[in-house]
Design a protein around this motif. Structure first.
Motif, short mmCIF file in Angstrom:
data_model
loop_
_atom_site.label_atom_id
_atom_site.label_comp_id
_atom_site.label_asym_id
_atom_site.label_seq_id
_atom_site.Cartn_x
_atom_site.Cartn_y
_atom_site.Cartn_z
N ARG A 235 -3.54 6.09 -10.05
CA ARG A 235 -2.37 5.21 -9.88
C ARG A 235 -1.96 4.60 -11.20
O ARG A 235 -0.77 4.48 -11.49
N LYS A 236 -2.92 4.19 -12.02
CA LYS A 236 -2.60 3.63 -13.34
C LYS A 236 -1.85 4.66 -14.17
O LYS A 236 -0.90 4.34 -14.87
N ARG B 245 0.84 -1.21 0.00
CA ARG B 245 0.00 0.00 0.00
C ARG B 245 0.86 1.25 0.00
O ARG B 245 0.55 2.22 -0.70
N GLN C 46 2.00 1.77 -3.47
CA GLN C 46 0.94 2.34 -4.30
C GLN C 46 0.84 3.85 -4.11
O GLN C 46 0.75 4.60 -5.08
N ARG D 135 -11.54 7.48 -9.09
CA ARG D 135 -11.01 6.67 -8.01
C ARG D 135 -9.50 6.81 -8.02
O ARG D 135 -8.89 7.07 -9.05
N GLU D 136 -8.93 6.61 -6.87
CA GLU D 136 -7.48 6.67 -6.75
C GLU D 136 -6.81 5.69 -7.72
O GLU D 136 -5.76 5.97 -8.28
N SER D 137 -7.43 4.54 -7.94
CA SER D 137 -6.84 3.53 -8.81
C SER D 137 -6.62 4.04 -10.23
O SER D 137 -5.63 3.68 -10.87
#
Length: 101
Positions: free
Chosen positions: A67-68, A33, A36, A62-64
């Motif tokens: 992150r991508k 985490r 990330q 979204r944070e994801s």
């Protein structure tokens, strides 16, 4: 999360904590985490600024998704994808209700 990543990096640089493993222990999260969150620091500086200043659609991402984006090595490619996300989000915004005063 980006502001947190910046603060955690500062803590490591200043020696407040030894490394990311210690950050994970202190924060009671996994090392994965921490990785990330810290990967958000790979975003192009202007994208980081947009995020930190709130120049993003209201909580639509979204944070994801961000992150991508941080996994893209070339900042020029990040910027292209960032602008595509901004365009897509503006299309998805619900129309504002008009006042019938």
């Amino acid at each position: 999360m980006l502001a947190l990543a910046l603060k955690m990096e500062q803590m490591v640089q200043e020696g407040t904590v030894k490394n990311y493993s210690e950050l994970a222990h202190v924060g009671r999260v996994s090392a994965a985490r921490i990785t990330q969150v810290m990967n958000l620091l790979y975003l192009a500086p202007d994208i980081q600024e947009d995020i930190l200043l709130g120049n993003t659609p209201e909580d639509r991402w979204r944070e994801s998704a961000i992150r991508k984006l941080s996994g893209v090595v070339l900042w020029s490619e990040q910027r292209d994808r960032w602008h595509a996300l901004l365009r897509a989000a503006s299309v998805l915004k619900p129309p504002r209700a008009r006042c019938r005063c």
